[in-house]
Scaffold this active site. Structure first.
Site, PDB file in Angstrom:
ATOM      1  N   LYS A   1     -33.742 -37.311  36.685  1.00 18.59           N
ATOM      2  CA  LYS A   1     -33.268 -38.172  35.592  1.00 18.59           C
ATOM      3  C   LYS A   1     -32.316 -39.187  36.186  1.00 18.59           C
ATOM      4  O   LYS A   1     -31.716 -38.929  37.234  1.00 18.59           O
ATOM      5  CB  LYS A   1     -32.527 -37.334  34.533  1.00 18.59           C
ATOM      6  CG  LYS A   1     -32.591 -37.935  33.158  1.00 18.59           C
ATOM      7  CD  LYS A   1     -33.878 -37.585  32.459  1.00 18.59           C
ATOM      8  CE  LYS A   1     -34.069 -38.371  31.193  1.00 18.59           C
ATOM      9  NZ  LYS A   1     -35.217 -37.862  30.417  1.00 18.59           N
TER      10      LYS A   1
ATOM     11  N   ASP B   1     -36.275 -43.751  28.864  1.00 18.66           N
ATOM     12  CA  ASP B   1     -35.612 -42.766  28.011  1.00 18.66           C
ATOM     13  C   ASP B   1     -34.821 -43.615  27.016  1.00 18.66           C
ATOM     14  O   ASP B   1     -35.184 -44.789  26.798  1.00 18.66           O
ATOM     15  CB  ASP B   1     -34.722 -41.837  28.864  1.00 18.66           C
ATOM     16  CG  ASP B   1     -34.234 -40.598  28.102  1.00 18.66           C
ATOM     17  OD1 ASP B   1     -34.994 -39.634  27.991  1.00 18.66           O
ATOM     18  OD2 ASP B   1     -33.085 -40.597  27.600  1.00 18.66           O
TER      19      ASP B   1
HETATM   20  O1  2IT Z   1     -37.312 -36.960  28.507  1.00 25.52           O
HETATM   21  C1  2IT Z   1     -38.420 -37.311  28.950  1.00 25.52           C
HETATM   22  O2  2IT Z   1     -39.321 -36.494  29.175  1.00 25.52           O
HETATM   23  C2  2IT Z   1     -38.637 -38.734  29.213  1.00 25.52           C
HETATM   24  N1  2IT Z   1     -37.724 -39.513  28.958  1.00 25.52           N
HETATM   25  C3  2IT Z   1     -39.921 -39.216  29.798  1.00 25.52           C
HETATM   26  C4  2IT Z   1     -39.944 -39.007  31.279  1.00 25.52           C
HETATM   27  C5  2IT Z   1     -41.140 -39.590  31.982  1.00 25.52           C
HETATM   28  O3  2IT Z   1     -41.109 -39.545  33.223  1.00 25.52           O
HETATM   29  O4  2IT Z   1     -42.085 -40.053  31.353  1.00 25.52           O
END
Ligand code: 2IT
Length: 445
Positions: A124, A164
């Site tokens: 993240k 996100d």
């Molecule tokens: O919380 C999540 O799963 C996302 N924000 C998407 C992450 C992604 O790599 O598509």
């Protein structure tokens, strides 16, 4: 593993990282029994290793705003665990962003990605940049400055960011453009890309669609038809949008959305026009839902409150972590809610989850319910690698298959003696086991 001891050590090492400690505790408590039945986990100190991210990058993001003023934000990438595949997870741009929040999100992402059945590790990242009130040009310059730092740490086979909160198609476009320029290559290094440069059909809708596919399975198992049910949604971003679209398509009545300013109650239910307007509100960058009430007669705006006080059949938290607390849970239960499916990451507090489980209310956690988003990111990566594009129907069919498989995994590990399905436990165990086994097989790294 001794959860109390482990948590005490972790709190001493990372004091005050509330969200991170909350997310870790939930998983460890869920997996404790099964973990202790696998001596190789203890021998390899899997718990101690899995709770710490592999590494964290922190960087400064200086940029110049429309007024010519120099701004300085902080940027981060938390590479959590790549035992089962390249690091994968979104970027969040929000003033609340700090390391505790990104570590909780990266930790959750590791197990969520494991649940998708696709080979993706957890990560993240993001920034404390506040998109509110910013112009398109401000957003572009910030995204470019952010990528000037981030690009050296990521790559299509090492770490693949996505969106996100605060990072949607527009931001991914600016981020991708700068990556491509710096790296001098066109690759699937980000997901959620536009359709003109490698994006996947259904990715914008996938988190919400996947959530409603999962919800429908939860209900079906109890012989309940989603058609005609009242659905309360919080939030008004991309996730709320996708969930509203699919819920309405399935014949449910979506009666609320919300923002930081309060919530909208629209008892007549959202329709296509209202759902489109919701996105218009989002792209205005003002972070308010109040104008909805002025636009659609019969709806009302309730200032400063959350939608959980409204009588409903299904609650779908789609906004942010800890947005549904114990009092909200008790109110929903008193109002005889049928099912609570968390679409935001860690949308419910531990006390709220406890209230749902104690009262045997159907409840499922974000890492299962919202996994369709990252799963479809995984499908975007596959298409980029193969240099082909699947049709919307092909992607949607795979998404449905994946959500079905996640639901099955939750039943396998979460069904209790009285028949109640503890989806939290099921999702945590299923997600954990795959990562833990993979770590054992690959040695101490
Ligand atoms: O919380 C999540 O799963 C996302 N924000 C998407 C992450 C992604 O790599 O598509």
């Amino acid at each position: 593993m001794n959860v109390t001891q482990l948590m005490n050590d972790l709190e001493a090492r990372h004091p005050g990282e509330a969200e991170y400690l909350q997310a870790v505790r939930e998983v460890l408590v869920s997996v404790e029994d099964i973990y202790n039945q696998h001596p190789q986990f203890e021998a390899n100190k899997i718990a101690e290793r899995i709770v710490e991210p592999d590494r964290i990058f922190t960087f400064k993001v200086p940029w110049v705003d429309d007024r010519g003023q120099v701004q300085v934000n902080l940027g981060y990438r938390v590479q959590y665990n790549n035992a089962i595949g390249p690091y994968k997870g979104g970027l969040r741009f929000h003033p609340s962003v700090n390391l505790s929040i990104l570590k909780f999100l990266g930790f959750e992402q590791t197990f969520k990605n494991s649940l998708t059945t696709l080979p993706m590790g957890g990560a993240k990242g993001g920034s404390d940049f506040n998109p509110k009130g910013k112009s398109d040009a401000d957003i572009m310059r910030f995204c470019q400055a952010f990528m000037v730092e981030l690009w050296r740490y990521i790559g299509p086979e090492t770490d693949v960011p996505a969106g996100d909160i605060g990072v949607g198609a527009r931001e991914i476009g600016y981020l991708y453009g700068m990556y491509r320029k710096l790296a001098r290559e066109n690759t699937g290094v980000l997901t959620g890309k536009g359709m003109t440069y490698g994006g996947s059909l259904i990715r914008p809708e996938a988190t919400g669609f996947g959530a409603v596919y999962f919800l429908r399975r939860m209900l079906e198992r109890q012989g309940i038809d989603i058609k005609g049910k009242r659905v309360s949604i919080s939030g008004f971003g991309n996730v709320a949008w996708g969930a509203a679209l699919k819920a309405v398509e399935f014949g449910a009545k979506v009666i609320t959305i919300s923002g930081p300013d309060g919530y909208i109650l629209d008892s007549a239910g959202l329709d296509a026009e209202k759902i489109a307007y919701m996105l218009e509100l989002r792209t205005s960058n003002n972070d308010v839902v109040a104008p909805y009430a002025g636009r659609f007669a019969g709806s009302k705006f309730v200032a400063g409150r959350r939608p959980w006080e409204v009588e409903t059949d299904i609650a779908l938290p789609c906004a942010t972590q800890n947005e549904l607390g114990e009092a909200d849970a008790k109110q929903l239960i008193a109002n005889k809610v049928t099912c609570v499916a968390e679409v935001s990451n860690m949308g419910c507090t531990p006390e709220a989850i406890e209230a749902f489980i104690h009262s045997r209310t159907m409840y499922a956690p974000g890492k299962a319910v919202n996994a369709g988003g990252v799963a479809t990111s995984g499908l975007e990566m596959t298409q980029n690698s193969m240099k082909i594009n699947w049709t919307a129907a092909e992607v949607d069919a795979k998404l449905q298959q994946i959500m079905e498989s996640i639901h099955g995994a939750c039943l396998e590990f979460g069904t209790e003696k009285d028949g109640y399905v503890n989806y939290m436990k099921g999702a945590n165990i299923a997600g954990f086991m795959k990562v833990a086994r993979s770590m054992v097989e690959q040695g101490i790294l």
